[in-house]
Design a protein around this motif. Structure first.
Motif, short mmCIF file in Angstrom:
data_model
loop_
_atom_site.label_atom_id
_atom_site.label_comp_id
_atom_site.label_asym_id
_atom_site.label_seq_id
_atom_site.Cartn_x
_atom_site.Cartn_y
_atom_site.Cartn_z
N UNK A 124 3.96 -4.01 -1.64
CA UNK A 124 5.41 -4.05 -1.79
C UNK A 124 5.97 -5.45 -1.51
N UNK A 125 7.27 -5.60 -1.78
CA UNK A 125 8.00 -6.84 -1.56
C UNK A 125 7.34 -8.00 -2.32
N UNK A 126 7.65 -9.23 -1.92
CA UNK A 126 7.04 -10.40 -2.55
C UNK A 126 5.56 -10.47 -2.22
N UNK A 127 5.22 -10.14 -0.97
CA UNK A 127 3.83 -10.21 -0.53
C UNK A 127 2.93 -9.31 -1.36
N UNK A 164 2.05 -10.67 -4.87
CA UNK A 164 1.20 -11.87 -4.82
C UNK A 164 -0.20 -11.59 -4.27
N UNK A 165 -0.50 -10.34 -3.92
CA UNK A 165 -1.83 -10.03 -3.38
C UNK A 165 -2.93 -10.23 -4.42
N UNK A 166 -2.64 -9.89 -5.67
CA UNK A 166 -3.68 -9.96 -6.71
C UNK A 166 -3.33 -11.01 -7.76
N UNK A 196 9.22 0.64 2.17
CA UNK A 196 10.44 0.27 1.46
C UNK A 196 10.06 -0.82 0.46
N UNK A 197 10.42 -0.67 -0.82
CA UNK A 197 10.04 -1.69 -1.80
C UNK A 197 10.44 -3.11 -1.42
N UNK A 198 11.50 -3.25 -0.62
CA UNK A 198 12.02 -4.56 -0.28
C UNK A 198 11.26 -5.23 0.87
N UNK A 199 10.40 -4.46 1.55
CA UNK A 199 9.72 -4.97 2.74
C UNK A 199 8.21 -4.84 2.58
N UNK A 200 7.44 -5.80 3.09
CA UNK A 200 5.98 -5.69 3.00
C UNK A 200 5.47 -4.54 3.84
N UNK A 201 4.39 -3.91 3.37
CA UNK A 201 3.83 -2.73 4.03
C UNK A 201 2.33 -2.90 4.20
N UNK A 202 1.85 -2.65 5.41
CA UNK A 202 0.41 -2.73 5.68
C UNK A 202 0.16 -2.74 7.16
#
Length: 454
Positions: A436-439, A442-444, A419-425
């Motif tokens: 996805x999400x804010x996380x 900010x990964x790169x 979901x675009x609103x939630x981090x995925x991994x």
């Protein structure tokens, strides 16, 4: 004669197209263009970057049927599911249009300095290595946040999705992104290794197998380059005594069988407590038997061929080895080239491939558990850590045990999904880092401390 990539329709067996691999000179030019474009793109205002996201979302909506047909032809995705994939990409654009400026804004931190804050600066050229199973979505969930953060992207797509890769590059150009902002590389493994080691490439993200993840992480790590890895999974779907089958059985079926069962976050192990086991198995089997198989271009098709014949052969081998170890065939297990019949395996225990490994196709392994405690022990008995789903009416009990699930996601009364609103991994053998999400945005970036005394 130049080496070529050949794409083949897995449903008809017909060759779709042939593509020349990039030469060393072409690869060098792509990298140089990427580097020079970054110097300009990184200085572009965030508001201008998000305007292009709106163009991108509009083009996705306008051309979603065309793109869905492309996926159906290249990897056998049923066209209605392909359309849904494109619509999800458009929603991803909408999410970052609304949130990118806030996510990337400087964060003021009060210290003894006159002024101190955190600045989020793009890194440069980011290489993505993407799979065929969600050939638009996987690329977009990398490209949208990464480019919006001010980076530029390179794409090494799965060879059987080469047409999709080229289409995505053109799509971004049509949306107004500068030439060099997002480019496709048609390269083999040897050239890929050289690209990763090139100083222009600052970081790498991969969605793929555990084996591929280890290889890419090793190459990148040797050059001290950051990686984000979204790898395989064998997600547990825990069905407790009080699960509402009338309400959620269709969700459970979709959790295993959507996209022809070819999803890293699919429910691969159905762990069912004994009081509801017989009822679940009977109703689940009826639903599986009713799934409509056919041409992926047919609007009524839910199941079609797997993406390649060798993938179906590997799945067949995993099932065969599990049956030899004592599992029971409950339904299905017929294969004809890339077509693999939806299959249910029972009497599954740890130590069998269908329990221990990732089964990337329409095979459901059903495991009987004595009670809640044993169900959770079986669910967490995995090298992987992508996601777990639990179906129950006793939500309060789950709250007390959330920390016992070591995965990247826990979904209650819903299938695991991105979901675009939630981090995925994931965790463990399912990789590290988040999309996805804010996380994800900010990964790169370089999370830079700025400290000013006047």
């Amino acid at each position: 004669m130049k080496k070529q990539i050949t794409t083949t329709n897995p449903y008809t067996g017909e060759v779709i197209d042939k593509y020349d691999y990039h030469t060393s000179e072409e690869i060098s030019n792509i990298l140089t263009r990427s580097d020079s474009t970054f110097k300009i793109w990184s200085q572009t205002e965030i508001s201008d970057r998000t305007k292009l996201l709106q163009n991108l979302a509009n083009l996705l909506e306008e051309n979603k049927e065309e793109y869905a047909r492309l996926m159906a032809n290249e990897m056998g995705k049923p066209i209605t599911q392909g359309i849904a994939e494109i619509e999800k990409c458009a929603l991803l654009c909408d999410f970052y249009i609304a949130n990118a400026d806030n996510f990337l804004a400087d964060q003021i931190i009060k210290t003894e300095a006159n002024e101190s804050f955190i600045s989020y600066d793009p890194l440069g050229t980011i290489l993505s290595i993407m799979p065929w199973n969600y050939p638009f979505w996987q690329v977009f969930r990398f490209a949208v946040p990464t480019l919006t953060a001010g980076n530029v992207g390179l794409l090494k797509h799965a060879s059987n999705s080469t047409g999709t890769a080229i289409t995505i590059e053109k799509l971004l150009l049509d949306a107004g992104y500068p030439k060099g902002c997002f480019q496709t590389l048609l390269i083999n493994h040897k050239d890929l290794e050289a690209v990763i080691e090139n100083d222009i490439v600052k970081a790498v993200t991969l969605t793929g197998s555990e084996k591929a993840g280890k290889s890419i992480a090793s190459i990148a790590g040797n050059s001290l380059k950051k990686t984000v890895l979204e790898l395989g999974g064998n997600n547990a779907c825990v069905i407790l005594d009080d699960a509402d089958l009338d309400k959620y059985l269709d969700t459970m079926v979709s959790a295993r069988m959507q996209n022809n069962g070819q999803s890293c976050i699919a429910a691969k192990r159905f762990i069912v407590t004994q009081k509801i086991y017989d009822t679940f198995l009977e109703q689940f089997t009826q639903k599986i038997k009713a799934l409509k198989y056919g041409d992926p271009l047919n609007q009524e098709t839910y199941m079609s061929v797997m993406a390649r014949e060798d993938l179906a052969e590997e799945l067949e081998k995993q099932v065969s080895q599990s049956l030899q170890k004592g599992a029971k065939l409950h339904f299905g297990n017929n294969r004809e080239k890339a077509k693999y019949q939806p299959t249910i395996i029972t009497n599954v225990t740890p130590g069998m491939p269908v329990f221990d490994e990732e089964t990337f196709g329409p095979v459901a392994a059903v495991v009987k558990a004595k009670d809640y405690k044993e169900a959770m022990q079986l669910a967490t008995n995995s090298r992987f850590g992508l996601g777990t789903m639990i179906f129950t009416n006793n939500i309060d009990n789950i709250y007390d045990h959330i920390s016992q699930i070591p995965d990247g996601a826990l979904f209650i009364n819903e299938m695991v999904k991105s979901d675009p609103r939630l981090p995925f991994g994931g965790t463990k053998a399912s990789g590290y880092g988040r999309e996805l999400s804010k996380e994800g945005i900010l990964e790169f970036v370089n999370t830079k401390t700025v400290y000013i005394n006047k």
